[in-house]
Design a protein around this motif. Structure first.
Motif, short mmCIF file in Angstrom:
data_model
loop_
_atom_site.label_atom_id
_atom_site.label_comp_id
_atom_site.label_asym_id
_atom_site.label_seq_id
_atom_site.Cartn_x
_atom_site.Cartn_y
_atom_site.Cartn_z
N VAL A 64 -11.07 0.66 6.53
CA VAL A 64 -9.97 0.99 7.43
C VAL A 64 -10.04 0.11 8.68
O VAL A 64 -11.02 0.12 9.40
N LEU A 71 -13.52 7.35 11.20
CA LEU A 71 -13.17 6.20 10.36
C LEU A 71 -13.88 4.94 10.81
O LEU A 71 -14.35 4.16 9.98
N ILE A 97 -8.84 5.80 0.70
CA ILE A 97 -10.24 5.38 0.67
C ILE A 97 -10.86 5.75 -0.66
O ILE A 97 -11.58 4.95 -1.28
N ASN A 100 -3.66 -4.91 2.49
CA ASN A 100 -3.54 -3.56 3.02
C ASN A 100 -2.54 -2.78 2.19
O ASN A 100 -1.35 -3.09 2.18
N VAL A 147 -6.85 0.15 4.01
CA VAL A 147 -5.95 0.86 4.93
C VAL A 147 -6.00 0.21 6.31
O VAL A 147 -7.04 -0.31 6.72
N ILE A 163 -4.94 8.89 4.28
CA ILE A 163 -5.92 7.82 4.40
C ILE A 163 -7.19 8.16 3.64
O ILE A 163 -7.79 7.30 2.98
#
Length: 202
Positions: free
Chosen positions: A87, A79, A55, A126, A61, A51
């Protein structure tokens, strides 16, 4: 030393030539179905590392956490605090099954989490969706494995990566996946009476 360096250079040149030949055929791109499983530590941790990469590359995400519930974890707080736009972080479980002790409620939460996961995966915005600990829900038959596999194979957008974590991944999921990593357990401090440590486990 000169002879040793020359031998090393010759060896590296051969390796590079072989590597270049191999990479010349690796041109396809696709969204991967990935599984992190096994008894060892690091399944979710590795996923959260991915992740961070997403980013950095500007890839949106989404995370759906099954089972874990509202147990405070560093990755979730980090996050949500620092990357709320990059996210989408959702918690669908209410805690580990030995804590909830309510199978029907656990099933309902898992099903709600899966419905949300499908929406997030279907959304082409996404680029990476992590289904944390979904393998536990599948192992306990809170979700139907055939439904999950069929959805991933038939409805996942071509360029969306999906990562499914948790011990004891079912054979059907392993067969369907593009990438499967099994974390092995060599040694763990829990066996010596050490509880989960902040910054290491959560």
């Amino acid at each position: 030393m000169t002879d040793e360096n020359a031998r090393h250079t010759e060896k590296m040149n051969k390796i590079k030539a072989a590597r270049d030949r191999m990479m010349a055929n690796k041109t396809e791109e696709k969204g991967l179905i990935m599984v992190h499983t096994g008894p060892g530590k690091g399944k979710s941790s590795s996923g959260f590392g991915m992740i961070m990469r997403c980013i950095s590359h500007g890839m949106p995400v989404a995370v759906v956490q099954f089972i874990k519930g509202n147990w405070a974890t560093g990755e979730r707080d980090f996050l949500r605090t620092h990357f709320p736009d990059e996210v989408k972080f959702h918690v669908s479980g209410e805690g580990f099954t030995w804590e909830t002790q309510d199978r029907e409620r656990d099933i309902a939460k898992a099903e709600a989490g899966w419905e949300l996961a499908k929406e997030l995966i279907r959304d082409p915005a996404n680029r990476f969706v992590m289904l944390d600990e979904i393998n536990i829900a599948l192992r306990n038959d809170y979700l139907n494995i055939d439904d999950v596999v069929d959805f991933l194979l038939e409805e996942k957008p071509d360029m969306t990566h999906v990562l499914l974590t948790g011990r004891n991944a079912k054979p059907e999921l392993i067969e369907a996946a593009d990438l499967v990593t099994e974390m092995s357990l060599v040694k763990h401090p829990f066996r010596d009476g050490i509880k989960a440590q902040q910054g290491v486990e959560f």
